[in-house]
Design an enzyme around this catalytic site. Structure first.
Site, short mmCIF file in Angstrom:
data_model
loop_
_atom_site.label_atom_id
_atom_site.label_comp_id
_atom_site.label_asym_id
_atom_site.label_seq_id
_atom_site.Cartn_x
_atom_site.Cartn_y
_atom_site.Cartn_z
N CYS A 100 -19.47 -79.09 11.30
CA CYS A 100 -20.71 -79.28 10.53
C CYS A 100 -20.47 -79.13 9.04
O CYS A 100 -21.16 -79.78 8.23
CB CYS A 100 -21.76 -78.29 11.01
N CYS A 118 -20.19 -74.55 11.19
CA CYS A 118 -18.93 -74.47 11.91
C CYS A 118 -17.82 -75.21 11.16
O CYS A 118 -18.06 -76.15 10.41
CB CYS A 118 -19.06 -74.99 13.34
N ALA A 168 -42.69 -51.14 30.60
CA ALA A 168 -44.14 -51.00 30.46
C ALA A 168 -44.49 -49.59 30.93
O ALA A 168 -44.21 -49.23 32.08
CB ALA A 168 -44.86 -52.04 31.31
N GLU A 172 -35.22 -55.22 33.35
CA GLU A 172 -36.65 -55.00 33.60
C GLU A 172 -36.95 -53.84 34.55
O GLU A 172 -38.10 -53.47 34.70
CB GLU A 172 -37.30 -56.28 34.12
N GLY A 224 -35.63 -50.84 37.85
CA GLY A 224 -36.68 -49.85 37.65
C GLY A 224 -36.17 -48.68 36.83
O GLY A 224 -35.24 -48.82 36.04
N ARG A 240 -38.96 -63.56 28.70
CA ARG A 240 -38.10 -64.11 29.75
C ARG A 240 -37.60 -65.50 29.39
O ARG A 240 -36.44 -65.83 29.61
CB ARG A 240 -38.87 -64.15 31.07
N THR A 275 -36.11 -51.91 43.00
CA THR A 275 -37.29 -52.61 42.49
C THR A 275 -37.62 -53.82 43.35
O THR A 275 -38.78 -54.10 43.64
CB THR A 275 -37.05 -53.05 41.02
N GLU A 320 -27.11 -79.07 12.08
CA GLU A 320 -26.83 -79.74 10.81
C GLU A 320 -26.78 -81.27 10.93
O GLU A 320 -27.44 -81.97 10.13
CB GLU A 320 -25.53 -79.21 10.19
#
Length: 373
Positions: free
Chosen positions: A97, A88, A167, A308, A310, A197, A209, A65
């Site tokens: 703000c 705020c 994935a 991420e 395993g 990321r 992993t 702001e």
């Protein structure tokens, strides 16, 4: 400006959508504060025009702001402010703000998400209304809250928002056992992961992993390398190799190993000398207690955590009911019978989640799910 107290217009939604997009600019860079966008808009008779804009600065200060008001200058008087989070209301070394908006002569404030912080919740709007400023709240609130979900989660539950990124091949596998990293998606999808990321405070993986893949877990997009998040390893017995990519880069990009108190002291010392930092962890049912670990991460200011891998780590987070968002990339190819089964796939999303977006990246499909409120 169009719209009155408690009433929004199509123009309001259009400008709020722009403010939300602006807030994306510093996502992941604002420490314990959320990345908020603010637009100052006025209409001198020829239609509304943006005369000031601001987004929370890296590190969390200054807020959006005052930056937008400074850019607008005297043009802020009588204008409308669009803010993606309630302004705020608490005093620090600078005025709140909400008071800055009053002092600048803003005539109307359109807000999106509500702030659960007890120092702010409802109080920012109360300051504005007491000064005679018209306030319209809740405009595109769901979209704004989605952008700052980590901040909201940390405020409400004292832990980061957990995004499980997977994935998965077309036949429901995440890799091959003892084969190291197996490409599942193409370059376009992988670049999307690097963008995710850059918007996260930390990435978490299990030690299995790390031992199998020796990952770097950084952001490798041109121009965004310095936005690589902290790397966290579930490493109960301090097995992280000193020669791993993670340990070798620990002084450049933070690495935290969550280890039990009885982990080998010699290995801990070698890793600490390399720059690896240790998080104290407790055991539950033979593995690191995840709820306590997340509370500790939240206490350190982390709001957005991406898990991420395993498969075992993913299952633990799902079993503990600690996943808030699922980011599922499905590749076009198959791995076959020797593949490692994914804990979930597009046909087996856990109950209690709803899909909020889909996309196609090259030959790969992406779907994102969030926990139903």
């Amino acid at each position: 400006m169009p719209g009155t107290e408690n009433q929004s217009s199509e123009s309001d939604r259009r400008f709020m959508a722009a403010a939300i997009r602006l807030s994306d600019r510093h996502t992941g860079l604002t420490s314990t504060n959320p990345s908020v966008g603010t637009l100052i808009v006025r209409d001198n008779g020829n239609g509304p025009v943006i005369v000031g804009q601001g987004v929370t600065a890296p590190g969390g200060r200054p807020h959006a702001e005052p930056q937008a008001l400074e850019q607008a200058g005297e043009l802020a008087r009588g204008a409308t402010a669009y803010v993606t989070l309630e302004p705020c209301a608490h005093h620090g070394r600078t005025p709140p703000c909400a008071e800055a908006l009053v002092a600048a002569g803003i005539a109307r404030v359109v807000g999106a998400a509500s702030d659960p912080d007890p120092r702010v919740s409802g109080k920012g709007y109360a300051i504005l209304r007491a000064a005679g400023i018209a306030v319209v709240g809740g405009v595109l609130a769901e979209q704004a809250a989605d952008r700052m979900a980590g901040y909201l989660m940390r405020s409400l539950k004292k832990r980061p928002e957990v995004t499980l990124k997977l994935a998965v091949s077309r036949d429901g596998k995440i890799g091959r056992k003892d084969a190291g990293q197996v490409p599942i998606t193409g370059e376009i999808a992988r670049r999307q992961v690097h963008l995710m990321r850059a918007r996260s405070d930390a990435i978490l993986v299990g030690i299995g992993t790390v031992l199998a893949d020796d990952p770097m877990l950084d952001c490798r997009l041109d121009g965004l390398e310095d936005r690589s998040p902290a790397r966290i390893i579930l490493d109960a017995h301090a097995r992280l190799p000193v020669g791993s990519k993670l340990a070798a880069s620990a002084r450049k990009i933070p690495v935290f190993a969550a280890a039990l108190a009885d982990a080998d002291a010699g290995r801990r010392e070698s890793l600490e000398q390399a720059g690896v930092q240790f998080l104290a962890a407790v055991a539950a049912e033979g593995r690191i207690a995840l709820p306590e670990l997340l509370e500790d991460l939240g206490a350190q200011g982390m709001a957005a955590l991406m898990v991420e891998g395993g498969a075992e780590t993913a299952r633990h987070f799902l079993e503990e009911d600690l996943v808030d968002r699922i980011a599922l990339f499905t590749g076009a190819g198959e791995i076959g019978v020797d593949g490692v089964a994914a804990p979930i796939d597009a046909d087996h999303i856990p109950a209690g989640f709803r899909r909020i977006r889909e996309a196609v990246f090259g030959d790969d499909h992406y779907a994102e799910y969030i926990r139903k409120s």
